[in-house]
Design a protein around this motif. Sequence first.
Motif, mmCIF file in Angstrom:
data_model
loop_
_atom_site.group_PDB
_atom_site.id
_atom_site.type_symbol
_atom_site.label_atom_id
_atom_site.label_comp_id
_atom_site.label_asym_id
_atom_site.label_seq_id
_atom_site.Cartn_x
_atom_site.Cartn_y
_atom_site.Cartn_z
ATOM 1 N N GLU A 286 58.142 57.423 40.177
ATOM 2 C CA GLU A 286 59.354 58.215 40.346
ATOM 3 C C GLU A 286 60.342 57.888 39.233
ATOM 4 N N ALA A 287 61.307 58.775 39.022
ATOM 5 C CA ALA A 287 62.292 58.580 37.959
ATOM 6 C C ALA A 287 63.165 57.357 38.195
ATOM 7 N N SER A 288 63.289 56.935 39.446
ATOM 8 C CA SER A 288 64.095 55.754 39.770
ATOM 9 C C SER A 288 63.439 54.456 39.339
ATOM 10 N N GLY A 289 62.174 54.521 38.933
ATOM 11 C CA GLY A 289 61.475 53.332 38.448
ATOM 12 C C GLY A 289 60.681 52.640 39.540
ATOM 13 N N PRO A 290 59.921 51.606 39.186
ATOM 14 C CA PRO A 290 59.126 50.874 40.177
ATOM 15 C C PRO A 290 60.012 50.162 41.194
ATOM 16 N N LEU A 291 59.528 50.093 42.439
ATOM 17 C CA LEU A 291 60.223 49.327 43.475
ATOM 18 C C LEU A 291 59.807 47.861 43.443
ATOM 19 N N GLY A 292 58.684 47.581 42.827
ATOM 20 C CA GLY A 292 58.198 46.214 42.683
ATOM 21 C C GLY A 292 57.095 46.172 41.653
ATOM 22 N N LEU A 293 56.790 44.963 41.159
ATOM 23 C CA LEU A 293 55.700 44.762 40.210
ATOM 24 C C LEU A 293 55.063 43.403 40.478
ATOM 25 N N PRO A 294 53.742 43.282 40.306
ATOM 26 C CA PRO A 294 53.081 42.006 40.594
ATOM 27 C C PRO A 294 53.325 40.972 39.503
ATOM 28 N N ALA A 295 53.582 39.752 39.927
ATOM 29 C CA ALA A 295 53.755 38.651 38.983
ATOM 30 C C ALA A 295 52.396 38.219 38.459
ATOM 31 N N GLY A 296 52.209 38.289 37.154
ATOM 32 C CA GLY A 296 50.992 37.778 36.540
ATOM 33 C C GLY A 296 51.217 36.352 36.054
ATOM 34 N N GLY A 297 50.191 35.810 35.452
ATOM 35 C CA GLY A 297 50.328 34.472 34.887
ATOM 36 C C GLY A 297 49.464 33.451 35.590
ATOM 37 N N ASN A 298 49.740 32.177 35.315
ATOM 38 C CA ASN A 298 48.902 31.130 35.877
ATOM 39 C C ASN A 298 49.697 29.899 36.273
ATOM 40 N N SER A 299 49.056 29.089 37.092
ATOM 41 C CA SER A 299 49.640 27.850 37.593
ATOM 42 C C SER A 299 48.750 26.678 37.224
ATOM 43 N N ALA A 300 49.379 25.513 37.129
ATOM 44 C CA ALA A 300 48.646 24.278 36.874
ATOM 45 C C ALA A 300 48.285 23.633 38.206
ATOM 46 N N LEU A 301 46.995 23.340 38.375
ATOM 47 C CA LEU A 301 46.492 22.736 39.604
ATOM 48 C C LEU A 301 45.854 21.385 39.287
ATOM 49 N N LEU A 302 46.033 20.437 40.185
ATOM 50 C CA LEU A 302 45.409 19.126 40.046
ATOM 51 C C LEU A 302 44.062 19.172 40.755
ATOM 52 N N THR A 303 42.992 19.027 39.987
ATOM 53 C CA THR A 303 41.644 19.096 40.555
ATOM 54 C C THR A 303 40.831 17.842 40.256
ATOM 55 N N SER A 304 41.496 16.795 39.824
ATOM 56 C CA SER A 304 40.796 15.561 39.465
ATOM 57 C C SER A 304 40.014 15.004 40.648
ATOM 58 N N GLN A 305 38.798 14.544 40.377
ATOM 59 C CA GLN A 305 37.975 13.913 41.406
ATOM 60 C C GLN A 305 38.070 12.398 41.355
ATOM 61 N N SER A 306 39.008 11.897 40.544
ATOM 62 C CA SER A 306 39.189 10.456 40.410
ATOM 63 C C SER A 306 40.029 9.899 41.563
ATOM 64 N N ASP A 307 39.732 8.655 41.939
ATOM 65 C CA ASP A 307 40.550 7.927 42.912
ATOM 66 C C ASP A 307 41.427 6.887 42.223
ATOM 67 N N ASP A 308 41.330 6.804 40.893
ATOM 68 C CA ASP A 308 42.090 5.820 40.127
ATOM 69 C C ASP A 308 43.557 6.250 40.054
ATOM 70 N N PRO A 309 44.479 5.454 40.582
ATOM 71 C CA PRO A 309 45.902 5.842 40.553
ATOM 72 C C PRO A 309 46.415 6.093 39.143
ATOM 73 N N GLU A 310 45.940 5.327 38.160
ATOM 74 C CA GLU A 310 46.399 5.534 36.788
ATOM 75 C C GLU A 310 45.905 6.868 36.238
ATOM 76 N N GLN A 311 44.683 7.220 36.556
ATOM 77 C CA GLN A 311 44.137 8.501 36.109
ATOM 78 C C GLN A 311 44.918 9.658 36.727
ATOM 79 N N LEU A 312 45.187 9.557 38.016
ATOM 80 C CA LEU A 312 45.929 10.613 38.702
ATOM 81 C C LEU A 312 47.360 10.699 38.184
ATOM 82 N N ALA A 313 47.962 9.553 37.896
ATOM 83 C CA ALA A 313 49.324 9.537 37.366
ATOM 84 C C ALA A 313 49.372 10.201 35.987
ATOM 85 N N ALA A 314 48.343 9.964 35.179
ATOM 86 C CA ALA A 314 48.295 10.582 33.854
ATOM 87 C C ALA A 314 48.117 12.095 33.974
ATOM 88 N N ALA A 315 47.258 12.515 34.895
ATOM 89 C CA ALA A 315 47.057 13.952 35.106
ATOM 90 C C ALA A 315 48.356 14.606 35.576
#
Length: 418
Positions: A286-315
Amino acid sequence: MQRTLTAMALVLAATATTATAEDKIVVEFGYPYSHLFDVTYEAILPKFYEAHPNIEIKMRATYESYEDGTNTILREAVAGTLPDVTMQGLNRQAILVEKGIAKSLEPFIAAETDFAKEGYHKAMLDLGTFNDQVYGLPFSISLPVGYYNMEVMAKAGYTETNLPKTWEDVVQACVKLREAGVDNPMFWGWNITGNWFLQALMWSQDKPTVMGADFQLDTPEGLKTLETMQSIFTGCEMQNLEWKAALASFSAGDLGMMYWSTSAVGAVERAMGDFTLVTAEYPGIEASGPLGLPAGGNSALLTSQSDDPEQLAAAWAWLKFITSGEGAADVARTTGYMPPNQAANEIILADFYAENPAKATAVRQLPLLREWQAYPGDNGLAATQVIYDGLEGIVTGEFADMSKLQEELTEEVQDLLD
């Protein structure tokens, strides 16, 4: 897949510190879209190494797309070879949370003395929050915009003041450009990852694509979405270009108009020929423009399988650095994405967007930001492909009856979701 070798190797070598290899904690990192983000990480890494000389970031092979990134992580979870940190599309976080692959960031956030969730735009932070727990910190946020080659547009009498406001306007512009001798006036990014442009037309009518486990294409808004696509493709006689070829064609000056994510502004500016680039708000049904638009992009996720606290802290140190402050600011400087962090905005917004107007369009559209939805369940990626194939059939002319296509897509996708 592509490997980010030369540029990254130079950065790693140039930023080496006196710490020995044995002293460093290695954080493995996976991210998508080499052509967009290599330059971003080249800017971020020296700053990170200056602050964290005891950590080394090991870049994995880049993901070709968000779907490729999710499939890769699902395979690596089974094989036990997950990276410590991964960048995933905003619409692909839920499946990794549901399967227990992504770790909650709440313990790390709680341990920070200077970390405030309020530093991130709430609408963006919500995209990585599940069951009141933060799993993903937003890294880069985009919205769809219009790209215009003003020298080509001038052939049909267009200036910055009369660019198309609706999709009907776009079709009219295509006709005028063809009459002016432009062979391929426009590309509309139907093939962008995650059926993003289908969702853009649905949200333009303030209609989600999915409600719970129900696919909403079988609605009046769904039919209007398909009919709008068909009118664009046929009215503009749009070529069925692969998306990388479309970006290259626009950068070369062959296209007058391109509708794509703001994420590519930086890449286009680096590759473009001698023409004037202008971006403008995404047209509406419509001439009034979009009522909404989807946010694209990405997020950072922690997926480390380490149990080392130093490794996790570095990640965590890497994950936090790239999504806040100068790290997030470099996203906007090097791409067309918006920084998700208010602190980053304070660093760059005062002058940056005034000096880079092509990157400011998406910021003006922020009030329209809506969720980029995933299709729930284990068949979400399969549903994405079914819709992709249907949309390509509109482009190629295989499907001419939009009511029939609406029925077929609804039945097939709903079966996958059920």
